[in-house]
Write a protein that holds these residues in place. Structure first.
Motif, PDB file in Angstrom:
ATOM      1  N   ILE A   1       0.841  -1.198   0.000  1.00 60.72           N
ATOM      2  CA  ILE A   1       0.000   0.000   0.000  1.00 60.72           C
ATOM      3  C   ILE A   1       0.877   1.249   0.000  1.00 60.72           C
ATOM      4  O   ILE A   1       1.637   1.487   0.947  1.00 60.72           O
ATOM      5  CB  ILE A   1      -0.939   0.027   1.229  1.00 60.72           C
TER       6      ILE A   1
ATOM      7  N   GLN B   1      -4.398  -4.733 -14.047  1.00 60.58           N
ATOM      8  CA  GLN B   1      -4.437  -3.354 -13.593  1.00 60.58           C
ATOM      9  C   GLN B   1      -5.881  -2.891 -13.455  1.00 60.58           C
ATOM     10  O   GLN B   1      -6.728  -3.240 -14.264  1.00 60.58           O
ATOM     11  CB  GLN B   1      -3.724  -2.453 -14.610  1.00 60.58           C
TER      12      GLN B   1
ATOM     13  N   THR C   1      -9.390   2.085  -8.507  1.00 58.57           N
ATOM     14  CA  THR C   1     -10.057   1.789  -7.253  1.00 58.57           C
ATOM     15  C   THR C   1     -10.582   3.054  -6.593  1.00 58.57           C
ATOM     16  O   THR C   1      -9.826   4.011  -6.392  1.00 58.57           O
ATOM     17  CB  THR C   1      -9.054   1.071  -6.305  1.00 58.57           C
TER      18      THR C   1
ATOM     19  N   MET D   1      -9.656  -1.953   3.057  1.00 60.30           N
ATOM     20  CA  MET D   1      -8.820  -2.976   2.407  1.00 60.30           C
ATOM     21  C   MET D   1      -8.561  -4.174   3.332  1.00 60.30           C
ATOM     22  O   MET D   1      -8.436  -5.307   2.882  1.00 60.30           O
ATOM     23  CB  MET D   1      -7.497  -2.359   1.956  1.00 60.30           C
TER      24      MET D   1
ATOM     25  N   VAL E   1      -0.109  -7.691  -4.830  1.00 62.45           N
ATOM     26  CA  VAL E   1      -1.042  -6.611  -5.150  1.00 62.45           C
ATOM     27  C   VAL E   1      -0.410  -5.295  -4.701  1.00 62.45           C
ATOM     28  O   VAL E   1       0.103  -5.205  -3.588  1.00 62.45           O
ATOM     29  CB  VAL E   1      -2.403  -6.803  -4.429  1.00 62.45           C
TER      30      VAL E   1
ATOM     31  N   THR F   1      -1.271  -1.163  -4.444  1.00 61.93           N
ATOM     32  CA  THR F   1      -2.318  -0.145  -4.581  1.00 61.93           C
ATOM     33  C   THR F   1      -1.977   1.059  -3.714  1.00 61.93           C
ATOM     34  O   THR F   1      -0.900   1.115  -3.110  1.00 61.93           O
ATOM     35  CB  THR F   1      -3.707  -0.748  -4.217  1.00 61.93           C
TER      36      THR F   1
ATOM     37  N   THR G   1      -4.541   0.158  -9.056  1.00 66.03           N
ATOM     38  CA  THR G   1      -4.207  -1.116  -8.412  1.00 66.03           C
ATOM     39  C   THR G   1      -3.557  -2.036  -9.450  1.00 66.03           C
ATOM     40  O   THR G   1      -4.016  -2.092 -10.598  1.00 66.03           O
ATOM     41  CB  THR G   1      -5.477  -1.772  -7.829  1.00 66.03           C
TER      42      THR G   1
ATOM     43  N   PHE H   1      -8.112  -8.604 -10.580  1.00 67.92           N
ATOM     44  CA  PHE H   1      -7.757  -7.214 -10.286  1.00 67.92           C
ATOM     45  C   PHE H   1      -7.870  -6.279 -11.484  1.00 67.92           C
ATOM     46  O   PHE H   1      -7.505  -5.118 -11.406  1.00 67.92           O
ATOM     47  CB  PHE H   1      -6.359  -7.154  -9.640  1.00 67.92           C
TER      48      PHE H   1
ATOM     49  N   ASN I   1     -12.341   0.131  -2.943  1.00 65.51           N
ATOM     50  CA  ASN I   1     -11.246  -0.368  -2.082  1.00 65.51           C
ATOM     51  C   ASN I   1     -11.683  -1.545  -1.199  1.00 65.51           C
ATOM     52  O   ASN I   1     -10.853  -2.374  -0.826  1.00 65.51           O
ATOM     53  CB  ASN I   1     -10.592   0.754  -1.259  1.00 65.51           C
TER      54      ASN I   1
ATOM     55  N   ILE J   1     -10.699  -4.867  -2.666  1.00 65.78           N
ATOM     56  CA  ILE J   1      -9.313  -5.353  -2.520  1.00 65.78           C
ATOM     57  C   ILE J   1      -9.328  -6.514  -1.509  1.00 65.78           C
ATOM     58  O   ILE J   1      -8.719  -7.563  -1.719  1.00 65.78           O
ATOM     59  CB  ILE J   1      -8.378  -4.217  -2.013  1.00 65.78           C
TER      60      ILE J   1
END
Ligand SMILES: [Zn+2]
Length: 482
Positions: free
Chosen positions: A48, A85, A88, A107, A319, A321, A453, A463, A469, A472
């Motif tokens: 993140i 890709q 979000t 999340m 992941v 984001t 993301t 994803f 969010n 996620i």
């Protein structure tokens, strides 16, 4: 002629039907592979970038491209090339522009909550179970890593449940008894210990945590050691220093991530959350160079996960984001029109914070009263030379305002717009530096633009697209087969 046309049509029809059938078959097998791979994400990394949306990513890429001297040949960050890709949305339960606590709760738990709340409902009575807690119940090891204090909102939302993100001590107490196997990054805030209570380090030592606070002792911890807390902190607070200020002794976010892989790697898998928290802090302070350097350091920490993924491609999901955008950053400035000069970013050598604390404060304490005496440092730290009349005027105004303190505020609204509560001179310096490079800011707070993301590995297909969010959480949970 007629016959052969009919025959041709028949063949065409056959081909078309065949193609359709094939396409259908393909999409079926694709769905199947999605489900199959969904159950295979044994090792999960959730990165993140706090305050990181497309402008922050693009600024770092524009800087890399400009450094190579070819803006037309865009350099991409490693995660920008991930195969999946999405975009979000980030809004909170009670506010369009979110904050880190509500965004991290979304999340971590799949639930919208109110601003400032850590993994509880908006009414602050019910605790939500987090991805980290679910992964632990599923037999996996858990790592929580952040470049800021580990009791900060983003990491906290994965292991704590508090009505307010400001309950730092209570968040730390929850960390001590949490099921987290590895904490790495900034320190728990010892300064938040209530009178007469033991601080979080003391509580951790009592509870049997292995604590390491410098590179050598961190390196000395053997793989497989359980309950490990590794920290480091910069000159200003409990967080890691800005990467632009990082010195040889400072342990990087990439090193903390690498250590996490070493400690958590086991046959039942792991869930690791890694936050780059100071992209947000740099953007609050409209310091583009510090934001870019922290974004690059974030990409380096992601590189350690990519190396792990390369060894376990079938079972790993990465992941990447952001929790929200910060600063209303854009690539382009009214004063420079279509021109940009991102290579100019490297002429800034330290963060706004370093300049504030180690240069400006000393200068003012020495009783110096004019801006002239600071010009050599302004060149040294921000690369600013040959100021035009307008820039010189802006700096002079900010300097007078800095020296006089709040007494110099003639118009509170203008003051807020110009300096956002930061040291006026330093803010003016980052603005001029950034504007010359072709970067501009519209806020000192978060903004509501969607974040980007990126995903690679087991379950990556989920994803793609435009989602919230809270998704996620849902997608990672599905990918882990929980
Ligand atoms: Zn923020």
């Amino acid at each position: 002629m007629k016959k052969s046309m009919k025959k041709g049509l028949a063949i065409l029809l056959l081909l078309l039907t065949g193609t359709l059938l094939f396409a259908e078959g393909q999409s079926e097998s694709k769905d199947m592979s999605l489900n199959e791979s969904a159950a295979q994400a044994k090792y999960v990394f959730l990165f993140i970038g706090d305050g990181m949306a497309m402008p922050q990513i693009s600024a770092a890429e524009a800087y890399l491209s400009a450094k190579e001297g070819n803006a037309a040949n865009q350099k991409l960050l490693n995660f920008s090339t991930f195969p999946a890709q999405g975009m979000t949305t980030t809004y909170a339960y009670d506010r369009f522009i979110t904050g880190s606590a509500a965004a991290a709760t979304a999340m971590a738990t799949g639930q919208k909550t109110a601003i400032g709340v850590i993994s509880m409902d908006p009414g602050k009575t019910e605790s939500y179970k987090t991805l980290a807690e679910m992964a632990k119940e599923d037999g996996k090891k858990v790592g929580i890593i952040s470049s800021v204090d580990l009791d900060h909102a983003t990491p906290a939302a994965f292991y704590a449940h508090q009505p307010s993100r400001n309950n730092y001590y209570q968040i730390g107490v929850e960390a001590v008894s949490s099921d987290v196997d590895y904490f790495g990054g900034g320190r728990f805030r010892l300064g938040k210990t209530p009178e007469g209570e033991k601080n979080i380090h003391e509580l951790m030592a009592e509870a049997g945590w292995t604590i390491a606070e410098d590179r050598d002792s961190i390196n000395a911890i053997q793989a497989g050691t359980e309950k490990v807390y590794c920290s480091n902190h910069g000159f200003a607070d409990d967080a890691l220093p800005y990467d632009i200020d990082r010195e040889a002794d400072d342990v990087s976010l990439a090193e903390f991530t690498q250590k996490g892989i070493e400690l958590l790697d086991n046959e039942d898998g792991f869930f690791m959350m890694v936050e780059s928290g100071k992209i947000d802090w740099a953007c609050h302070a409209n310091d583009g160079a510090s934001s870019i350097m922290d974004t690059l350091a974030f990409a380096e920490s992601i590189e350690t996960a990519i190396q792990f993924y390369n060894e376990h491609p079938e079972e790993t999901l990465i992941v990447v984001t952001g929790d929200h955008e910060t600063g209303g950053l854009t690539l382009g400035f009214a004063g420079t029109g279509y021109e940009t000069d991102f290579a100019n970013i490297s002429s800034q050598t330290k963060s706004y914070e370093y300049f504030d604390k180690f240069v400006l404060t000393h200068y003012l304490e020495a009783g110096s009263s004019d801006l002239e005496g600071l010009m050599a440092d302004i060149e040294k730290y921000f690369g600013l030379t040959e100021l035009n009349d307008y820039e010189a005027e802006l700096l002079e105004k900010a300097y007078i305002r800095t020296v006089a303190g709040d007494e110099a505020v003639s118009n509170a609204t203008e003051d807020k717009l110009l300096y956002g509560g930061y040291t006026p001179l330093t803010m003016q310096l980052t603005h001029i530096q950034n504007n010359r490079s072709g970067m501009a800011w519209t806020s000192y707070k978060h903004t509501a633009v969607p974040v980007a993301t990126f995903a690679v590995g087991a379950g990556e297909e989920m994803f793609h697209g435009y989602y919230d969010n809270t998704d996620i959480f849902t997608k990672i949970k599905a990918a882990m087969g929980m």
